[in-house]
Design an enzyme around this catalytic site. Structure first.
Site, PDB file in Angstrom:
ATOM      1  N   TYR A  72     -61.124  59.414  48.516  1.00  0.00           N
ATOM      2  CA  TYR A  72     -58.885  58.447  47.931  1.00  0.00           C
ATOM      3  C   TYR A  72     -57.931  59.536  48.493  1.00  0.00           C
ATOM      4  O   TYR A  72     -56.641  58.716  48.502  1.00  0.00           O
ATOM      5  CB  TYR A  72     -59.420  57.771  47.262  1.00  0.00           C
ATOM      6  N   ARG A  75     -57.139  59.273  51.928  1.00  0.00           N
ATOM      7  CA  ARG A  75     -56.002  57.716  52.077  1.00  0.00           C
ATOM      8  C   ARG A  75     -54.727  57.672  51.460  1.00  0.00           C
ATOM      9  O   ARG A  75     -53.643  57.234  51.637  1.00  0.00           O
ATOM     10  CB  ARG A  75     -56.701  56.289  51.264  1.00  0.00           C
ATOM     11  N   GLN A 106     -55.355  42.030  48.539  1.00  0.00           N
ATOM     12  CA  GLN A 106     -56.511  42.842  48.773  1.00  0.00           C
ATOM     13  C   GLN A 106     -56.241  43.959  48.832  1.00  0.00           C
ATOM     14  O   GLN A 106     -56.950  44.866  48.288  1.00  0.00           O
ATOM     15  CB  GLN A 106     -57.505  42.517  49.497  1.00  0.00           C
ATOM     16  N   ASN A 107     -55.214  44.219  49.028  1.00  0.00           N
ATOM     17  CA  ASN A 107     -54.462  46.378  49.444  1.00  0.00           C
ATOM     18  C   ASN A 107     -53.784  46.610  48.130  1.00  0.00           C
ATOM     19  O   ASN A 107     -53.903  45.788  47.016  1.00  0.00           O
ATOM     20  CB  ASN A 107     -54.163  45.704  50.272  1.00  0.00           C
ATOM     21  N   ASP A 109     -52.285  49.603  48.672  1.00  0.00           N
ATOM     22  CA  ASP A 109     -51.882  50.381  49.144  1.00  0.00           C
ATOM     23  C   ASP A 109     -50.087  50.618  48.426  1.00  0.00           C
ATOM     24  O   ASP A 109     -49.463  51.619  48.640  1.00  0.00           O
ATOM     25  CB  ASP A 109     -51.396  50.818  50.319  1.00  0.00           C
ATOM     26  N   HIS A 124     -57.886  44.094  43.993  1.00  0.00           N
ATOM     27  CA  HIS A 124     -59.191  45.143  44.529  1.00  0.00           C
ATOM     28  C   HIS A 124     -57.957  46.692  43.140  1.00  0.00           C
ATOM     29  O   HIS A 124     -59.134  47.475  44.520  1.00  0.00           O
ATOM     30  CB  HIS A 124     -59.119  45.457  45.245  1.00  0.00           C
ATOM     31  N   CYS A 132     -59.832  56.290  33.003  1.00  0.00           N
ATOM     32  CA  CYS A 132     -61.138  57.243  32.654  1.00  0.00           C
ATOM     33  C   CYS A 132     -62.125  56.325  32.510  1.00  0.00           C
ATOM     34  O   CYS A 132     -62.549  55.827  31.883  1.00  0.00           O
ATOM     35  CB  CYS A 132     -60.355  57.784  31.516  1.00  0.00           C
ATOM     36  N   THR A 192     -56.007  39.261  56.516  1.00  0.00           N
ATOM     37  CA  THR A 192     -57.394  39.310  55.936  1.00  0.00           C
ATOM     38  C   THR A 192     -58.464  38.963  57.732  1.00  0.00           C
ATOM     39  O   THR A 192     -58.169  38.190  57.592  1.00  0.00           O
ATOM     40  CB  THR A 192     -58.094  38.742  54.671  1.00  0.00           C
ATOM     41  N   ALA A 235     -48.671  40.027  61.953  1.00  0.00           N
ATOM     42  CA  ALA A 235     -48.137  40.065  60.759  1.00  0.00           C
ATOM     43  C   ALA A 235     -46.299  39.700  60.530  1.00  0.00           C
ATOM     44  O   ALA A 235     -45.507  39.691  60.133  1.00  0.00           O
ATOM     45  CB  ALA A 235     -49.070  40.471  59.961  1.00  0.00           C
TER      46      ALA A 235
END
Ligand code: BJW
Ligand code: ZN
Length: 252
Positions: A72, A75, A106-107, A109, A124, A132, A192, A235
């Protein structure tokens, strides 16, 4: 019967969009591809380099939280460099033009928000949030955590990325928001593959509820056969063209 040309389909989609009062959009990784963020299932995509079972499941995190966090962090560094592209901005513009608008992404970012989108559901989760495992406290991140895995400032518990992994339930409030968005006159499916559920199901649900479906994707995928207006292309190129000449509320 003569096959409609791409230009005919684009113009028909434009008219449908102009008529539509309630407009919803479902986006996936393809909407950020032109911002330089790799998709998952395309050639050269994330799942060619990483096994989802090793990085995107609760079991993987339980086995090796530092390893999953490294992935992660990688990313996050890539996303930190990225900026929204014309597709993100067109979707934010659509929100301004249509009073009944909802974006379901669904991103994780954050690029839709950076482009100005507000009426949206991040199905997501978000890369810049942690949760935590011990006390449930959600924290926003402004930079990539230094020490991995990061710990909760309050209770010392292990923090995880606040995203949805395979086999995990989506937040029921997010499902409810997405289901409301399915009651639309026009439903756009952008970037998608439609491989992942329940996200893919919302396109089916919108169709069943009477929405006209526009798909924007350079490759046909599992949702293409549902589309009333399949727009083949990137897109960042197709969306600005689709919005050309679209008037705002109250304008004719
Ligand atoms: C362009 C472009 C350009 C390129 N312009 N376009 C029913 C049937 C079968 C399976 C299941 C089912 N229900 C549940 C499942 C299991 C599972 C699932 O769906 N598996 C399938 C893969 C088979 N689903 C789940 O586990 C979900 N949870 C759930 O259902 O809970 C209930 C439950 C629990 C236990 C048991 C059973 C049920 C959770 C799914 C979570 C997905 N998480 C991920 C990663 C987490 C976040 C992260 O780290 O990023 O989310 S996986 C990954 O896929 C990520 C994405 O959001 C998601 C969708 O991918 P997306 O966005 O579609 O990307 P790609 O790469 O697939 O497609 C890109 C597209 O863009 C392509 O079409 C390109 O052509 C296009 N493109 N350039 C426009 N320039
Ligand atoms: Zn805690």
């Amino acid at each position: 019967m003569a096959k409609s040309s791409r230009q005919d389909i684009l113009e028909a989609a434009r008219r449908a969009l102009a008529r539509a009062r309630r407009v919803s959009v479902l986006t996936g990784a393809g909407v950020s591809a032109e911002s330089g963020i790799p998709t998952f299932r395309d050639r050269g995509g994330i799942w060619e380099k990483f096994d989802p079972q090793q990085v995107a499941t609760p079991d993987a995190f339980a086995r090796d939280p530092a390893f999953v966090w490294e992935w992660y962090a990688l990313r996050m560094r890539a996303v930190q460099e990225a900026r929204p592209n014309p597709a993100h901005y067109a979707i934010a513009e659509l929100e301004r033009l249509k009073p009944e608008f909802w974006l379901v992404t669904q991103n994780i970012d954050n690029l839709h928000r950076l482009a100005g989108s507000r009426r949206m559901t991040e199905l997501h989760g978000n890369l810049w949030r942690t949760r935590c495992l011990a006390c449930g406290k959600v924290e926003e991140l402004t930079e990539v955590p230094q020490a991995l895995p990061p710990r909760c400032a309050g209770c010392g518990g292990l923090r995880r990325p606040d995203v949805v992994w395979f086999g995990e339930m989506l937040d029921p409030r997010h499902i409810a928001e997405a289901e409301r968005a399915c009651d639309a006159d026009l439903f756009l499916i952008v970037g998608t593959s439609g491989e992942v559920w329940p996200a893919a199901g919302f396109a089916h649900q919108a169709k069943a509820a009477g929405a006209q479906l526009v798909e924007i994707n350079p490759q046909p995928g599992s949702l293409s056969q549902l589309a009333d207006f399949p727009l083949v292309g990137k897109a960042g190129e197709v969306l600005p063209r689709l919005l050309q000449g679209l008037a705002g509320p109250g304008q004719k």
